[in-house]
Design an enzyme around this catalytic site. Structure first.
Site, PDB file in Angstrom:
ATOM      1  N   ASP A 425      34.764  -3.775 -28.598  1.00 54.38           N
ATOM      2  CA  ASP A 425      33.909  -2.870 -28.293  1.00 54.38           C
ATOM      3  C   ASP A 425      33.119  -3.116 -26.753  1.00 54.38           C
ATOM      4  OD1 ASP A 425      32.264  -0.239 -28.465  1.00 54.38           O
ATOM      5  OD2 ASP A 425      30.596  -1.702 -28.692  1.00 54.38           O
ATOM      6  N   ASP A 628      29.374   0.592 -34.764  1.00 50.97           N
ATOM      7  CA  ASP A 628      30.627   0.128 -35.017  1.00 50.97           C
ATOM      8  C   ASP A 628      30.978   0.131 -36.565  1.00 50.97           C
ATOM      9  OD1 ASP A 628      31.247   0.519 -32.210  1.00 50.97           O
ATOM     10  OD2 ASP A 628      30.342  -1.238 -31.899  1.00 50.97           O
TER      11      ASP A 628
END
Length: 732
Positions: A425, A628
């Site tokens: 990410d 996430d």
């Protein structure tokens, strides 16, 4: 469903743990039971409407083993029990060695054809072998009885059968066989039975000592916890036991002291050594509002903080629990040993019987049949099999915890070595996750200092992250920032303020266009900054464009090195982000990522991970553990970037306590090294048996040598696992 861990006593080999596990998994109401020989614990998941803790204890007790709820066994008590077991083994071992030594001397002198008087007297040998067989060796008979009672067989059955056969055969020869008076007692094997028991005890003693070292990581973590805390009560500072600290109390910490519990700084500032938590050697700066964690070390200043988490809720307590759970878990590779253990002992007993009958019926040598059968029974004990995997898992997960890598279970530790694709990410993982002012460009009307001061004052009351970044930059530069005379937030565009009679506008192009402010003079600078992945904030003073401030979420210093390391390991690296492609490409270029997944919404990240998995890749997703979460759950291994937070610990399979991405290749290297150790352990465990049994059956292996090989197979496996402690996780 309820999950409970039970402390089990009396297990001696892989067959014991396999038998308990098999029995528990057959019980109605128990969904899953996993028994770990190395930690001597059983993790049981059950329906508490059908079965209770007491029922589980009774089931284990019926098999001949002791069981207690782990929570009821204090660490001090557990430590004392282990010490007492080691003391008892040492005491029995010394007695056994003293009694067995004359038998060994007699055997060696017989081989050299030397007579040593009473040492060769059969009745003397019987007198000293009997207490070894039935007093020192009583533990094997007791455990064998319980094993056979539950219709199974374990290591103790093999030891009891093997030594009893050698002892009883010798007794038979002593009393019934015609022996010429004064001749050497060539058909007495008292030394075999006594020495086998002595060697097995020696192996058990060394194994108990070594097993204590496998959980050294937890002991280190526990020792870090301070005993007292200095709290402020009624205006006075009082030292109280750390167990008595409650949430909300104000605690004072002076330089050099350990912080007792988790909390939030309310007064003062300092630098805190958080290496025990994150693996980072550099102290972390703490000021008002900053979070501090129990067991970390205050390096310089004195400060006060409010306790926010105490007891089992602290980051340290959660880490200890996580490591304990991981050390008690099983890796999939252990199934090999479990499956073998289930059938191994019965097969060995059958092999020993066939060996004995073959020598007797085929060659007419009953003595050789007994000796060879004893050697088969002794060499085949599956102790090493049961320790091969769990000891390596214990040391590996402990080593990870010492370096800020928290691995939730043996399964995840094993899977990590297969990773060939890493999805990172962007925000908060590759980057710091906190926008910072990177550039201040002026058109010459005002200098940079004036432009920053106007902008910081304008943004003082802003809640937008970009505005906060500008205010923070100004505060760092000027210390005190005055309030604007007038302030107005313009949603989606920027802010308007009045300062010292000047009208200030800060925002995007749309704001300037709506206010009829010409930006053509600064367009080139704006385009250049945006191509570098930065967000631009235009500044106009009294309706004239005066400059631009660029704000960016800066890349972590170690991100590029970590990505290079991963690619050098042959792992494909992907960056996933919700940013536009141009910004994503700019960040990717800085850190050397070739595969970019841009403009991906949080809810769609899991789909991107799934696509990679369908391509046959073993995927690790690295994120912050909250936004996430779906992607972390979808990946083969979810790694959360944490900073000592309980949220990060809960969110992923592996938690990287520091923000340093170099922990990712470090975790993969640790996994590979641990799996290599497990494979080595399993090889040696099987090697002793596969090679030893045929030699024993063919009469080429003395029972004493077989006993020594069996005893030291366990020790070699544990020692090999302990060598993991020397493994350097961080790459220079």
């Amino acid at each position: 469903m309820k999950k409970q861990t039970f402390k089990i006593s009396g297990m001696t080999c892989a067959s014991c743990s396999a038998r308990i596990e098999k029995r528990l998994n057959k019980v109605d109401g128990i969904q899953n039971a996993s028994v770990n020989l190395a930690t001597e614990k059983a993790a049981v998941e059950y329906d508490d409407s059908k079965i209770g803790n007491a029922d589980v204890v009774k089931i284990i007790a019926a098999l001949g083993y002791g069981a207690q709820i782990e929570e009821n066994v204090s660490r001090d008590r557990e430590k004392e029990q282990r010490k007492e077991e080691i003391r008892k083994l040492r005491r029995e071992l010394i007695i056994s060695i003293i009694l067995s030594s004359p038998l060994i001397i007699a055997m060696i002198s017989s081989l050299l054809n030397i007579k040593l008087g009473f040492l060769h007297d059969g009745y003397f040998q019987l007198a000293i072998a009997t207490p070894v067989q039935f007093i020192i060796g009583f533990r094997f008979y007791r455990n064998a009885y319980h094993s056979l009672k539950s219709k199974s067989a374990n290591m103790d059955v093999l030891i009891a059968m093997g030594t009893s056969a050698a002892y009883l055969f010798s007794v038979y020869n002593l009393f019934y066989q015609a022996i010429e008076k004064g001749a050497m007692m060539k058909d007495l094997y008292f030394e075999a039975s006594a020495v086998i028991i002595t060697l097995v005890l020696l192996g058990k003693y060394l194994e108990a000592v070594a097993k204590g070292k496998t959980s050294e990581a937890i002991k280190k973590l526990i020792r870090l916890q301070p005993k007292t805390a200095r709290v402020i009560k009624n205006g006075k500072e009082l030292d109280i036991p750390v167990e008595e600290v409650v949430v909300g109390e104000i605690i004072v910490v002076r330089p050099g002291e350990r912080i007792p519990v988790d909390g939030k700084v309310i007064e003062g500032n300092s630098a805190v050594d958080e290496s025990m938590l994150t693996g980072e050697s550099m102290p972390a700066n703490k000021k008002e509002g900053g979070r501090v964690f129990g067991a970390t070390i205050n390096k310089y200043g004195t400060f006060k903080f409010e306790a926010t988490k105490v007891g089992k809720d602290t980051a340290l307590a959660q880490i200890i629990k996580l490591v304990e759970d991981a050390q008690g878990s099983k890796a999939p590779i252990q199934k090999i040993a479990d499956q073998v253990s289930n059938v191994f002992v019965p097969v060995v007993i059958i092999t020993a019987i066939i060996t004995s009958l073959t020598w007797f019926l085929g060659f007419g040598n009953f003595t050789m049949g007994v000796v060879s059968a004893v050697a088969v029974l002794v060499i085949a004990c599956p102790c090493a099999l049961g320790l091969a995997t769990p000891t390596a898992i214990m040391v590996g997960t402990g080593k990870g915890a010492e370096n800020g890598i928290l691995i939730k279970s043996g399964e995840h530790l094993e899977t990590a070595h297969k990773i060939n694709a890493v999805v990172l990410d962007k925000t908060g993982t590759i980057t710091k996750g906190i926008p910072e002012v990177t550039d201040i460009v002026t058109l010459g009307i005002f200098d940079k200092q004036d432009l920053l001061k106007f902008s910081a004052t304008s943004e003082k009351k802003s809640e937008h992250p970009l505005g906060v970044a500008i205010y923070k930059k100004g505060k760092d530069e000027f210390k005190d920032i005055a309030d604007p005379d007038k302030f107005e937030a313009i949603p989606g565009q920027g802010v308007y303020s009045e300062i010292e009679g000047k009208k200030i506008l800060i925002g995007n192009r749309k704001l300037m266009k709506d206010k009829n402010i010409n930006t053509v003079n600064i367009e080139n600078q704006i385009s250049k900054l945006e191509s570098e992945g930065k967000t631009t904030m235009l500044v106009a003073v009294d309706n004239a464009i005066s400059g631009v401030i660029a704000v960016a979420d800066t890349v972590k210093e170690t991100s590029k090195a970590a990505i290079e390391e991963l690619e050098a390991m042959g792992i494909d690296v992907y960056m996933i982000t919700g940013d536009n492609k141009r910004t994503a490409e700019a960040i990717a270029k800085q850190v050397g990522v070739k595969n970019i997944l841009a403009e991906v919404l949080p809810e769609n990240k899991a789909e991107e991970v799934e696509k990679l998995k369908k391509q046959g890749k073993v995927v690790a997703m690295i994120g912050d553990g909250i936004n996430d979460a779906p992607a972390l759950a979808t990946a083969d291994i979810g790694m959360a970037i944490g900073t000592g937070t309980d949220i990060a610990i809960e969110a992923a399979d592996i938690t990287l306590m520091s923000g340093d991405l170099r922990a990712i290749p470090a975790a993969i290297r640790l996994s590979k090294k641990t799996i290599n150790k497990i494979k080595q352990n399993l090889f040696w465990a099987f090697f002793y048996n596969i090679i030893g049994i045929p030699f024993a059956a063919l009469g080429m292996l003395n029972p004493i040598i077989a006993g020594g090989a069996m005893a030291f197979s366990s020790v070699s496996v544990v020692t090999n696992s302990l060598s993991l402690k020397k493994f350097k996780i961080a790459q220079k």
